[in-house]
Design an enzyme around this catalytic site. Sequence first.
Site, mmCIF file in Angstrom:
data_model
loop_
_atom_site.group_PDB
_atom_site.id
_atom_site.type_symbol
_atom_site.label_atom_id
_atom_site.label_comp_id
_atom_site.label_asym_id
_atom_site.label_seq_id
_atom_site.Cartn_x
_atom_site.Cartn_y
_atom_site.Cartn_z
ATOM 1 N N GLU A 178 0.855 -1.126 -0.021
ATOM 2 C CA GLU A 178 0.110 0.195 -0.062
ATOM 3 C C GLU A 178 0.925 1.241 -0.070
ATOM 4 O OE1 GLU A 178 -2.812 -0.297 3.317
ATOM 5 O OE2 GLU A 178 -4.084 -1.898 2.327
ATOM 6 N N HIS A 211 -10.237 1.777 0.255
ATOM 7 C CA HIS A 211 -10.667 0.941 1.191
ATOM 8 C C HIS A 211 -12.323 0.416 1.623
ATOM 9 C CE1 HIS A 211 -6.594 1.481 2.739
ATOM 10 N NE2 HIS A 211 -6.853 0.641 4.010
#
Length: 330
Positions: A178, A211
């Site tokens: 990420e 997310h």
Amino acid sequence: MSAAADAAPGWPEAPGPVNSLWVPAAGPAPGPGSPALCWAALLACLSLACAYVGSLYVWNSHLPRDHPAVIKRRFTSVLIVSSLSPLFVWLWKELTGIKPGISLLVLLGFRLEGIVPATLLPLLLTMVLFLGPLIQLSMDCPWDWVDGLKVMFDPRFWALCLSDMRWLRNQVIAPLTEELVFRACMLPMLIPCTGLGPAIFTCPLFFGVAHFHHVIEQLRFRQGSVASIFLSAAFQFSYTAVFGAYTAFIFIRTGHLIGPVLCHSFCNYIGFPAICAALEHPQRLTVVISYVLGMVLFLLLLHPMTDPAFFGDIPICSLSATSSGFSVCS
């Protein structure tokens, strides 16, 4: 590091080493903040975010996300996408004509200069911010400090962690991939368009929106009411965006990827501060004071502990063409 002879056409000159890495590309290139440059950055970042999230769903599975088989498959796909993510930056450079006079890996934060302070200082700063939760955990932990240190240095403990797929995902794979995709690869594409400061707050939006894919699984496995799931997603977007801004700041100030990765792993381990539990804690006054003290010390130490002087020349700062962003790199 070698300095470029001239600034890119149309870019204002600035004193000091900030623009010294700029190497003009052959032929005309979009000016800083031009619509063409900003559209290219936006599309590249969106494509990268979609590729990352999409890689999690290439596997047809009816199992929940925490099942070891699902985690292993997602490891494979997300590592492939993350390994290919620097190609997005390379392609963006070729299309826009932006040619920083450094290697792509150095631009993405893979460099040795200043690596020791870049490893230690951001992590220590983050631990200061989480002073309250750390004090709270130490009070509630049945072990004393000696037992904790024995466990920490026990090879069997780490062997157990490395055999746990969820631990590997939360502490290793997710932070590394990420931060590589959403910070190291996106920031170099956004900075020439927005400047350094705005990029810190623009980049996390991609991270926060990414997310939202958890909503799909929560609805699919009926892990709560629709309202509670979307409320949880909105809350998660908020704190992941704030955290993303913090690690983007760390990445720009240090020019290293290792600091954001370690901070990300630490925060995944600690989790969101249990504020309600702190207010109901038997030693509430001590815990609340530690929370407040941690936040105050964090604000006081944020700039001193991320001073670019600790980390040498910051490669990504060479991409900013506006003087308003120089304060982030000084």
